[in-house]
Write a protein that holds these residues in place. Structure first.
Motif, PDB file in Angstrom:
ATOM      1  N   ALA A 146       0.841  -1.187   0.000  1.00  0.00           N
ATOM      2  CA  ALA A 146       0.000   0.000   0.000  1.00  0.00           C
ATOM      3  C   ALA A 146       0.879   1.240   0.000  1.00  0.00           C
ATOM      4  CB  ALA A 146      -0.906  -0.015   1.227  1.00  0.00           C
ATOM      5  N   THR A 147       0.248   2.396  -0.145  1.00  0.00           N
ATOM      6  CA  THR A 147       1.008   3.639  -0.085  1.00  0.00           C
ATOM      7  C   THR A 147       1.524   3.829   1.337  1.00  0.00           C
ATOM      8  OG1 THR A 147      -1.010   4.876   0.371  1.00  0.00           O
ATOM      9  CG2 THR A 147      -0.314   4.710  -1.917  1.00  0.00           C
ATOM     10  N   PRO A 148       2.609   4.594   1.521  1.00  0.00           N
ATOM     11  CA  PRO A 148       3.209   4.740   2.849  1.00  0.00           C
ATOM     12  C   PRO A 148       2.266   5.316   3.906  1.00  0.00           C
ATOM     13  CG  PRO A 148       4.722   5.475   1.152  1.00  0.00           C
ATOM     14  CD  PRO A 148       3.419   5.214   0.472  1.00  0.00           C
ATOM     15  N   LEU A 149       1.289   6.130   3.494  1.00  0.00           N
ATOM     16  CA  LEU A 149       0.378   6.733   4.457  1.00  0.00           C
ATOM     17  C   LEU A 149      -0.837   5.867   4.749  1.00  0.00           C
ATOM     18  CD1 LEU A 149       0.390  10.502   3.405  1.00  0.00           C
ATOM     19  CD2 LEU A 149       1.418   9.479   5.429  1.00  0.00           C
ATOM     20  N   SER A 150      -0.940   4.724   4.092  1.00  0.00           N
ATOM     21  CA  SER A 150      -2.077   3.838   4.337  1.00  0.00           C
ATOM     22  C   SER A 150      -2.081   3.353   5.783  1.00  0.00           C
ATOM     23  CB  SER A 150      -2.027   2.638   3.381  1.00  0.00           C
ATOM     24  OG  SER A 150      -3.046   1.718   3.687  1.00  0.00           O
ATOM     25  N   SER A 151      -3.283   3.209   6.327  1.00  0.00           N
ATOM     26  CA  SER A 151      -3.406   2.770   7.720  1.00  0.00           C
ATOM     27  C   SER A 151      -2.868   1.363   7.932  1.00  0.00           C
ATOM     28  CB  SER A 151      -4.877   2.829   8.153  1.00  0.00           C
ATOM     29  OG  SER A 151      -5.682   2.017   7.305  1.00  0.00           O
TER      30      SER A 151
ATOM     31  N   VAL B 155       8.808   0.958   7.840  1.00  0.00           N
ATOM     32  CA  VAL B 155       8.930   1.217   6.416  1.00  0.00           C
ATOM     33  C   VAL B 155      10.344   1.681   6.085  1.00  0.00           C
ATOM     34  CG1 VAL B 155       8.251   3.657   6.548  1.00  0.00           C
ATOM     35  CG2 VAL B 155       7.807   2.364   4.455  1.00  0.00           C
ATOM     36  N   SER B 156      10.819   1.336   4.908  1.00  0.00           N
ATOM     37  CA  SER B 156      12.181   1.688   4.495  1.00  0.00           C
ATOM     38  C   SER B 156      12.281   3.178   4.173  1.00  0.00           C
ATOM     39  CB  SER B 156      12.586   0.863   3.272  1.00  0.00           C
ATOM     40  OG  SER B 156      13.802   1.345   2.724  1.00  0.00           O
ATOM     41  N   LEU B 157      13.125   3.886   4.894  1.00  0.00           N
ATOM     42  CA  LEU B 157      13.317   5.318   4.639  1.00  0.00           C
ATOM     43  C   LEU B 157      14.008   5.543   3.300  1.00  0.00           C
ATOM     44  CD1 LEU B 157      14.429   6.622   8.167  1.00  0.00           C
ATOM     45  CD2 LEU B 157      12.147   6.628   7.139  1.00  0.00           C
ATOM     46  N   LEU B 158      14.865   4.596   2.895  1.00  0.00           N
ATOM     47  CA  LEU B 158      15.553   4.723   1.607  1.00  0.00           C
ATOM     48  C   LEU B 158      14.552   4.636   0.463  1.00  0.00           C
ATOM     49  CD1 LEU B 158      18.183   5.003   0.043  1.00  0.00           C
ATOM     50  CD2 LEU B 158      18.411   2.504   0.096  1.00  0.00           C
ATOM     51  N   ASP B 159      13.595   3.710   0.559  1.00  0.00           N
ATOM     52  CA  ASP B 159      12.566   3.592  -0.474  1.00  0.00           C
ATOM     53  C   ASP B 159      11.720   4.865  -0.542  1.00  0.00           C
ATOM     54  OD1 ASP B 159      13.406   1.117  -1.173  1.00  0.00           O
ATOM     55  OD2 ASP B 159      11.707   0.011  -0.343  1.00  0.00           O
ATOM     56  N   LEU B 160      11.416   5.438   0.611  1.00  0.00           N
ATOM     57  CA  LEU B 160      10.655   6.682   0.635  1.00  0.00           C
ATOM     58  C   LEU B 160      11.448   7.813  -0.010  1.00  0.00           C
ATOM     59  CD1 LEU B 160       9.100   6.673   4.242  1.00  0.00           C
ATOM     60  CD2 LEU B 160       7.952   6.175   2.081  1.00  0.00           C
ATOM     61  N   PHE B 161      12.735   7.881   0.293  1.00  0.00           N
ATOM     62  CA  PHE B 161      13.577   8.957  -0.223  1.00  0.00           C
ATOM     63  C   PHE B 161      13.768   8.860  -1.732  1.00  0.00           C
ATOM     64  CE2 PHE B 161      17.731  11.081  -0.912  1.00  0.00           C
ATOM     65  CZ  PHE B 161      17.415  12.324  -0.385  1.00  0.00           C
ATOM     66  N   LEU B 162      13.878   7.627  -2.242  1.00  0.00           N
ATOM     67  CA  LEU B 162      14.112   7.425  -3.671  1.00  0.00           C
ATOM     68  C   LEU B 162      12.827   7.293  -4.474  1.00  0.00           C
ATOM     69  CD1 LEU B 162      17.118   4.920  -3.558  1.00  0.00           C
ATOM     70  CD2 LEU B 162      17.174   7.405  -3.865  1.00  0.00           C
TER      71      LEU B 162
ATOM     72  N   LEU C 207      10.507   4.685  -4.298  1.00  0.00           N
ATOM     73  CA  LEU C 207      10.191   3.316  -4.708  1.00  0.00           C
ATOM     74  C   LEU C 207       8.925   2.815  -4.015  1.00  0.00           C
ATOM     75  CD1 LEU C 207      13.810   1.842  -4.654  1.00  0.00           C
ATOM     76  CD2 LEU C 207      12.619   3.078  -6.475  1.00  0.00           C
ATOM     77  N   HIS C 208       7.833   3.513  -4.258  1.00  0.00           N
ATOM     78  CA  HIS C 208       6.544   3.149  -3.666  1.00  0.00           C
ATOM     79  C   HIS C 208       5.442   3.823  -4.475  1.00  0.00           C
ATOM     80  CE1 HIS C 208       6.227   7.205  -1.914  1.00  0.00           C
ATOM     81  NE2 HIS C 208       7.523   7.075  -1.659  1.00  0.00           N
ATOM     82  N   GLY C 209       4.213   3.426  -4.200  1.00  0.00           N
ATOM     83  CA  GLY C 209       3.098   3.991  -4.939  1.00  0.00           C
ATOM     84  C   GLY C 209       2.753   5.393  -4.482  1.00  0.00           C
ATOM     85  N   GLY C 210       2.069   6.130  -5.347  1.00  0.00           N
ATOM     86  CA  GLY C 210       1.668   7.487  -5.000  1.00  0.00           C
ATOM     87  C   GLY C 210       1.476   8.325  -6.240  1.00  0.00           C
ATOM     88  N   MET C 211       1.339   9.623  -6.048  1.00  0.00           N
ATOM     89  CA  MET C 211       1.226  10.547  -7.159  1.00  0.00           C
ATOM     90  C   MET C 211       2.569  10.678  -7.864  1.00  0.00           C
ATOM     91  SD  MET C 211      -1.936  11.323  -6.888  1.00  0.00           S
ATOM     92  CE  MET C 211      -3.273  11.485  -5.705  1.00  0.00           C
ATOM     93  N   LEU C 212       2.540  11.193  -9.074  1.00  0.00           N
ATOM     94  CA  LEU C 212       3.764  11.281  -9.868  1.00  0.00           C
ATOM     95  C   LEU C 212       4.871  12.064  -9.179  1.00  0.00           C
ATOM     96  CD1 LEU C 212       2.422  11.943 -13.488  1.00  0.00           C
ATOM     97  CD2 LEU C 212       3.424   9.842 -12.589  1.00  0.00           C
ATOM     98  N   GLY C 213       4.510  13.202  -8.583  1.00  0.00           N
ATOM     99  CA  GLY C 213       5.544  14.086  -8.071  1.00  0.00           C
ATOM    100  C   GLY C 213       5.864  13.961  -6.608  1.00  0.00           C
TER     101      GLY C 213
END
Length: 330
Positions: A156-161, A168-175, A177-183
């Protein structure tokens, strides 16, 4: 010889060669790394979405001003900025005709019908995003996950309940590598864009710094976990909104104190919506509220002119001077 009058007004007195076109051009350059990252992460269709939405914004602005016999402002690049930002606020699978609807709302209804650049009370791309989310919720939440993320299609997206942000992987968030809006996914390119905007003095750090700082501190207090606090500011549209949307010249305060109050309020509202509301996100609504409150933030943060004397103090000085004058005359 003709008498010259010196008019003393509140400082600062700044002369700058910057124009709307140069400032908007800087924003476009700052957005390009995120556009490229969205194409790399989500595929080439991301570029198609950006191109269609941007062309629609420019086209609607040109046609509206042509029909209303107004000056054509397309050359100032503000419509281009609106188009790119709006495109980066939708998922890659968004039908193109819905993107065009968002462009119409942003340019015609929110910007031009309020008088054009400088008269809109809210960020056009922001309102366009909110309208699309309310009118096409299923489409706006139909995220396409990048192939680069491990088990991305099943997550799921990182903000999903359903996601535990403490793991959650901070590196994936920074780069991104997860679902979400384009920008909103690749924080790295957003930080690069922020650095460019600060270097060219297109924006100040007051607004993005106060927004991100407020959310970070409140999350850290609420969760008691540093990892969760960092994950919170790297998730969703917080960083993108703080850098590219909340800093809009027209709809944000112009004083440093006003900007700090504005940023803190947006950060507080985002935290409250995310943690106590029914939505996982909340950044868009927080910025919209900040836009609407900007006149008050400007008033509360208004600078005091150098040498200004408060009315009460001024009256006391005048009374003392009058008394001294009477004493000297006696």
């Amino acid at each position: 010889m003709e008498e010259q009058r010196l008019i003393v007004t509140a400082s600062p007195h700044i002369r700058d060669s910057a124009s709307n076109r140069s400032l908007m051009g800087n924003v476009v350059i700052a957005l390009l790394p995120t556009v490229v990252a969205s194409a790399f992460i989500f595929g080439m269709r991301a570029l198609l979405v950006v191109a269609v939405t941007t062309a629609a914004c420019v086209g609607f602005e040109y046609l509206y001003t042509l029909l209303m016999h107004k000056r054509n402002p397309v050359g100032d690049l503000s419509a281009v900025v609106t188009g790119i930002i709006l495109a980066l606020n939708v998922p890659v699978g968004m039908p193109l005709w819905i993107c065009i609807v968002g462009a119409f709302v942003a340019i015609v209804i929110v910007k031009q019908m309020f008088g054009g650049l400088g008269y809109n009370v809210a960020n056009p791309a922001l309102v366009g995003r909110i309208v699309l989310f309310l009118g096409f919720t299923s489409r706006m939440t139909a995220y396409v996950y990048p192939d680069l993320a491990v088990d991305a299609l099943a997550s799921a997206t990182p903000l999903s309940s359903s996601v535990d942000q403490s793991t959650v992987s901070l590196l994936d968030l920074f780069l991104g590598l997860h679902g979400g809006m384009l920008g909103e996914t690749c924080i790295l390119t957003i930080v690069v864009g922020l650095a460019f905007l600060l270097f060219t003095r297109t924006i100040s750090f007051a607004i993005p710094g106060s927004i991100v700082g407020t959310v970070f501190v409140l999350t850290l207090i609420a969760s008691g976990d540093l990892h969760t606090a960092v994950a919170e500011i790297l998730s969703g549209g917080l960083m993108f909104g703080a850098v590219f949307m909340a800093t809009d010249y027209v709809t944000s305060p112009f004083t440093t104190r006003g900007k700090l109050i504005y940023g803190i309020v947006i950060g507080l509202l985002t935290f409250l919506i995310r943690n106590f509301g029914s939505m996982n996100e909340g950044m868009s609504y927080a910025i919209l509220m900040g836009n609407l409150l900007t006149p008050w933030f400007n008033e509360w943060g208004h600078q005091i002119p150098l040498g200004r004397v408060k009315p009460k103090k001024k009256a006391e000085n005048q009374a003392a001077a009058a008394s001294a004058g009477k004493g000297g005359a006696a």
